[in-house]
Design a protein around this motif. Structure first.
Motif, PDB file in Angstrom:
ATOM      1  N   LEU A  19      -9.094 -19.267  27.656  1.00 34.91           N
ATOM      2  CA  LEU A  19      -8.290 -18.108  27.259  1.00 34.91           C
ATOM      3  C   LEU A  19      -9.167 -16.904  26.963  1.00 34.91           C
ATOM      4  N   TRP A  20     -10.290 -17.115  26.275  1.00 40.70           N
ATOM      5  CA  TRP A  20     -11.201 -16.009  25.971  1.00 40.70           C
ATOM      6  C   TRP A  20     -11.797 -15.429  27.244  1.00 40.70           C
ATOM      7  N   ARG A  21     -12.212 -16.283  28.143  1.00 44.37           N
ATOM      8  CA  ARG A  21     -12.869 -15.829  29.369  1.00 44.37           C
ATOM      9  C   ARG A  21     -11.916 -15.025  30.245  1.00 44.37           C
ATOM     10  N   GLY A  57      -2.077 -21.091  14.633  1.00 41.86           N
ATOM     11  CA  GLY A  57      -2.125 -19.635  14.698  1.00 41.86           C
ATOM     12  C   GLY A  57      -3.237 -19.112  15.584  1.00 41.86           C
ATOM     13  N   ALA A  58      -3.911 -19.985  16.311  1.00 45.47           N
ATOM     14  CA  ALA A  58      -5.018 -19.569  17.167  1.00 45.47           C
ATOM     15  C   ALA A  58      -4.542 -18.967  18.486  1.00 45.47           C
ATOM     16  N   TYR A  68       3.390 -18.513  28.562  1.00 45.41           N
ATOM     17  CA  TYR A  68       2.044 -17.978  28.774  1.00 45.41           C
ATOM     18  C   TYR A  68       1.351 -17.932  27.420  1.00 45.41           C
ATOM     19  N   TYR A  69       0.086 -18.313  27.393  1.00 46.63           N
ATOM     20  CA  TYR A  69      -0.659 -18.436  26.148  1.00 46.63           C
ATOM     21  C   TYR A  69      -1.750 -17.373  26.066  1.00 46.63           C
ATOM     22  N   MET A  70      -1.869 -16.790  24.870  1.00 47.31           N
ATOM     23  CA  MET A  70      -2.876 -15.768  24.587  1.00 47.31           C
ATOM     24  C   MET A  70      -3.575 -16.127  23.286  1.00 47.31           C
ATOM     25  N   PRO A  71      -4.892 -15.891  23.201  1.00 42.96           N
ATOM     26  CA  PRO A  71      -5.581 -16.161  21.935  1.00 42.96           C
ATOM     27  C   PRO A  71      -5.205 -15.128  20.871  1.00 42.96           C
TER      28      PRO A  71
END
Length: 127
Positions: A19-21, A57-58, A68-71
């Motif tokens: 997710l970070w990348r 909560g991350a 869809y997932y976001m940090p």
């Protein structure tokens, strides 16, 4: 968002790294593609990690045609938190003792030490 209480397991960290990348919202399918190949994980395993990260909560979820997932925490925030936690836990909060331990254990080469000296000298000129 308070990042102090977020504890991310090593397995969950593999998900966060993706997710970070990518720096954009990713579907479970996008994440699964890489982790199935790299880690051999099934879709259900990855979905479990994403649910745990959401509960902590991350990550947050954007619901569109699929989730869809976001940090919610940046890599830099998490790294700073873990660094501080390690120094507090193992070196009674002393960064100096942490660095000294690295030097004494032979973890730093002479070149590393010289590079750090240059870094600190350059920092002094900015003050």
């Amino acid at each position: 968002m308070c990042t102090k209480n977020i504890k991310i397991s090593d397995a969950e960290l593999e998900v966060m790294r993706i997710l970070w990348r990518e720096d954009q919202a990713l579907s479970l399918s996008d994440i699964r593609t890489e982790l199935s190949e790299k880690m051999g994980w099934e879709t259900s395993t990855i979905a479990t990690f994403l649910r745990r990260l959401q509960k902590k909560g991350a990550v947050s979820v954007q619901e569109k045609e699929v989730h869809y997932y976001m940090p919610n925490i940046t890599k830099e925030e998490y790294t700073a938190l873990k660094k501080r936690s390690l120094i507090d836990k193992l070196y009674d909060g002393s960064t100096k003792n942490f660095v000294a331990a690295l030097c004494q254990a032979g973890e730093l080469t002479e070149a590393d030490i010289d590079e750090l000296k240059m870094y600190f000298r350059m920092g002094d000129k900015d003050k």
